[in-house]
Design an enzyme around this catalytic site. Sequence first.
Site, mmCIF file in Angstrom:
data_model
loop_
_atom_site.group_PDB
_atom_site.id
_atom_site.type_symbol
_atom_site.label_atom_id
_atom_site.label_comp_id
_atom_site.label_asym_id
_atom_site.label_seq_id
_atom_site.Cartn_x
_atom_site.Cartn_y
_atom_site.Cartn_z
ATOM 1 N N ASN A 82 0.811 -1.217 0.000
ATOM 2 C CA ASN A 82 0.000 0.000 0.000
ATOM 3 C C ASN A 82 0.842 1.265 0.000
ATOM 4 O O ASN A 82 0.383 2.321 -0.434
ATOM 5 C CB ASN A 82 -0.937 0.023 1.206
ATOM 6 C CG ASN A 82 -2.184 -0.817 0.988
ATOM 7 O OD1 ASN A 82 -2.538 -1.150 -0.137
ATOM 8 N ND2 ASN A 82 -2.854 -1.180 2.059
ATOM 9 N N ARG A 112 -11.403 11.572 8.596
ATOM 10 C CA ARG A 112 -11.873 10.782 7.456
ATOM 11 C C ARG A 112 -13.170 10.055 7.750
ATOM 12 O O ARG A 112 -14.069 9.991 6.904
ATOM 13 C CB ARG A 112 -10.793 9.777 7.046
ATOM 14 C CG ARG A 112 -9.584 10.421 6.406
ATOM 15 C CD ARG A 112 -8.478 9.412 6.206
ATOM 16 N NE ARG A 112 -7.365 9.995 5.460
ATOM 17 C CZ ARG A 112 -6.221 9.360 5.231
ATOM 18 N NH1 ARG A 112 -6.039 8.142 5.676
ATOM 19 N NH2 ARG A 112 -5.260 9.957 4.542
ATOM 20 N N HIS A 141 -8.273 1.779 5.403
ATOM 21 C CA HIS A 141 -7.317 1.381 6.440
ATOM 22 C C HIS A 141 -8.052 0.589 7.518
ATOM 23 O O HIS A 141 -9.173 0.925 7.895
ATOM 24 C CB HIS A 141 -6.687 2.630 7.070
ATOM 25 C CG HIS A 141 -5.475 2.366 7.905
ATOM 26 N ND1 HIS A 141 -4.195 2.440 7.399
ATOM 27 C CD2 HIS A 141 -5.332 2.020 9.199
ATOM 28 C CE1 HIS A 141 -3.322 2.174 8.358
ATOM 29 N NE2 HIS A 141 -3.994 1.909 9.458
#
Length: 585
Positions: free
Chosen positions: A171, A413, A523
């Site tokens: 990632n 987020r 995530h």
Amino acid sequence: MKKRWWGLLFTVIAIFTLTACSSGSKNQTVEGTGSGKHGDIKVSVKFKGDKIDSIKVLSQNENKVLAKPVYSQLKDTIVAKNSTDVDVVSGSTATSKGYIAAVKDAVKKAGISLKAVKVKSSSSDPKVAKVNNYDVVVVGSGGGGFAAAIEAKQAGKKVAILEKMPTVGGNTLISGGEMNAPGNWVQKKLGIKGDSVKSYYKDTMKGGDNLGDPKMVHILANNALGSAKWLRDDVHVKFLDDQLFQFGGHSYKRALIPVGHTGQELITKLDAKANSLNIPIYVNTKATSLIKKNGRITGVKARYEDKKNVTFNAKKAVILTTGGFGSNVKMRTKYNKEYDKRYKSTDTAGTTGDGIVMAQNVGAKLTNMKYIQTYPIANPKTGMISLLADTRFDGAILVNQKGQRFVEELERRDVISKAILKQPGGYTYQIWNDKIDGISKTKAAHKAEYNELIKEHLLYKADTIDELAKDVDIDPAALKATIKKVNQYAKTGKDKDFHHRAGLVSLEKGPYYIEKAVPSVHHTMGGLVINDKTEVLNTKGQAIPGLYAAGELTGVIQGSNRLGGNAIADIITFGRIAGKTAGNL
């Protein structure tokens, strides 16, 4: 009689000449084009008769690391088989399909029919030995894995890296690569004062609802700047010296930005550093289980190229840096039913929680597994994170289908994602202008993504707000009313609606850009419990001898939510600690 012989001779010569010309016309070089992940891939294919002799890439905008096996291994397979009916490279599907399509285009233009050749499988064993002996075995080749391997090697240990995908990077490679570091050199150059380790610690703890381990978050905060300097000075990663990002939940602009605005800069330099230290990297080698003897982890069992079982003995330590489980829908729903197949993922295909499962099978303790984060601004069709939309950190606004703002653009987020999902249709539009793009410089940094979004009708450019509204079927009057308020707030410095912490930027002048986006799984905060030495703890809170871990597969740093820019700081900091710890064994 003589005339008859001469006529026969001329006929033979004519037939020979025509045959030669026909054969010669098949020896040709033809160009072809296919659509890759980041735009067109153009190739030049050399044909000898009805066979592909060679393939050369003329132009492309693909990720260099991910595209490498496509332009080498896949190319060799196509040439050897004389066929475009081949499997794509795992982890590089879009690039593979674009490359194959480009070759097919060339074949079609050449006007020939390929006759596939049966390639004999090699009777020799794969390159990896059945048993391999090292001091330290690192599983995973993202930023954390490289950091751990480099530190252990420099401490004098014999080190190897195992990577299940065909390419390195994980990632880290496909991320924006931004890294939080309080008190960094760019802050000083830009005159940003007041940031501190204490402020960064508070932001990170608060961002995760105080569920992170305070001791471990202190270690992150105290070492983030040192990790950034290590990347800059020892690994030679280049960061922009005149720009920083302030991700949602942070009190200051503190995120360093790598050249190119992606993790490719980090992985390319880390890979080069590992190569300079002669650290072997075994790609296409999937770790399947940990070897445990007399209570200690002594190695890893793996599967090479899915056709050979191999063993990697680790005399001193096994370090797991395999990342989270964002791409494993079954595992996601096991711990949180909300994140089912309705959600796409920004992660690589290899992010499936392997390290977590392997460690759990030898008694490791897990924590915070239900906390899964979505990235709010992702491609609705692919789930990919939109790096072009990093303009949000410099003033871009979010509106819904009614043309109204509905959340502070620099919120956490998870907060933004939840707010988006409550809007009509469960999506948002991000709006910015050339003034904001001039600050972020994202259009220049992500030209391929820009062109791709335009092509897919997910991004529009317009000279006026009326045109912008028309492009996405928003009521022009409503959108103009919203923009008018934004411009007013930009002048006064006070956002009366959502209290934008960095201050809004004027949208008075075009041209304008509007991008459609949805949240995508990004995530996983949960994972293994580790201590300050990165030792993996068992369900009784005791260290499992010989086993260490760093990065997203650990669950003690981010709490319930990870703030942007904290992943790179996390993986590099704790990857280095794991490598140093193993290096001192």
